[in-house]
Structure formats: C-alpha cells, structure tokens
Design a protein around this motif. Structure first.
Motif: not given
Length: 168
Positions: A65, A68-70, A113, A115, A121
């Motif tokens: 992930l 990635e944005r979603g 999705t 994220a 992160r």
C-alpha cells in the motif's frame, strides 16, 4: 521444531572422536539444510516485526500500500497472492491498529479502497529498515562477491520457475 541426532561413527562418544549431526523434521525424515535458510530468515523477521506490533502478512500488505493513494482490496489480494477474504481480515486488523483506512472509491462510491494512514506511512520505512538489517545480519558471513553470486542464482531460480508472488 526439529530434532538433532548425534551419530558417533566409531561408537565412542566424546573427546577427539568425530560426531555427525543429522536433523530430523516433524515427520521423522531428515531435513535438508537448505530448508533452514528460508525458515530461519522468516522466523527472524517475524520476531522483529512482532516487536513493533505487526505480523509478516501485515507488513507485506502495508508495503504494497506504500506510495498508493488507495487500492481496491481485490486488487491488493491479487498482488499479494491472497484470497479476498484473507485481505479483508488483514485489513480489519490493520484498521484496528490505525495503520490503514478503508474509504469509498472516489470514482465508484459502492467500491472501497485501502490506504495507509499517516501513522502507517511513517511505520513502513522503519519496518523496511528492520527487514534490511535482518538481511544484512543473516548474510554477514558472505563476502560481497558471494552475496552478488547468490543473488544472481536466486534471481535465475525465480525467473526460471516463474515465481511471481511472495508466499506469506
């Protein structure tokens, strides 16, 4: 688990008499030493990740992930080589840990999705450093040339056997 049996060819134990070791697995059959390599590496990284509150499967999911944005859960399942049900349970655990968020797809409100959260992160590079340290520690006995040759051989095996998904 494994059992190590010591054999003394001359029938004499101790001192300067040679001893051979034979490793036996769960089913009582000898274990090939090559099988210890992936098992030991997997166990070592699992212990280190567990210390950070993450399982190997969660780490692999977070790594996929990252950046990635979603990603649709079905697409993530395909990329990782897991079932959609397994990804759903994994996502639930990561959501509970506040490392992943589930959102409605911006183009299709019915779809969802996954994220990483801000916390997720931040954690991924830290876990990547743990994985890199684990590799460095494991392969330390090899020279740079030996590591290069081993990497080339493993890459050739992966290519020739058409391996595309990392088993979890």
């Amino acid at each position: 688990r494994r059992v190590i049996v010591h054999f003394y060819p001359d029938g004499i134990k101790g001192g300067a008499h040679p001893c051979e070791q034979q490793f036996f697995g769960r089913r009582g059959k000898p274990v090939k030493k090559m099988r210890f390599v992936p098992a030991e590496k997997a166990f070592a990284i699992a212990r280190k990740l567990q210390g950070r509150g993450v399982t190997v499967a969660e780490w692999v999911t977070m790594r996929r992930l990252f950046g990635e944005r979603g990603v649709a859960p079905s697409r993530l399942a395909y990329r990782i080589g897991m079932s959609r049900g397994a990804i759903s349970k994994l996502a639930d655990r990561l959501i509970d840990k506040e490392l992943v968020v589930r959102r409605a797809d911006t183009q299709d409100g019915r779809a969802q999705t996954l994220a990483l959260t801000a916390r997720g992160r931040v954690l991924v590079p830290e876990l990547a450093a743990l994985a890199d340290d684990n590799d460095a520690e494991f392969f330390r006995p090899l020279t740079a040339q030996e590591r290069r040759v081993l990497r080339q051989l493993l890459e050739r095996l992966v290519e020739q056997n058409e391996l595309k998904v990392v088993p979890i």
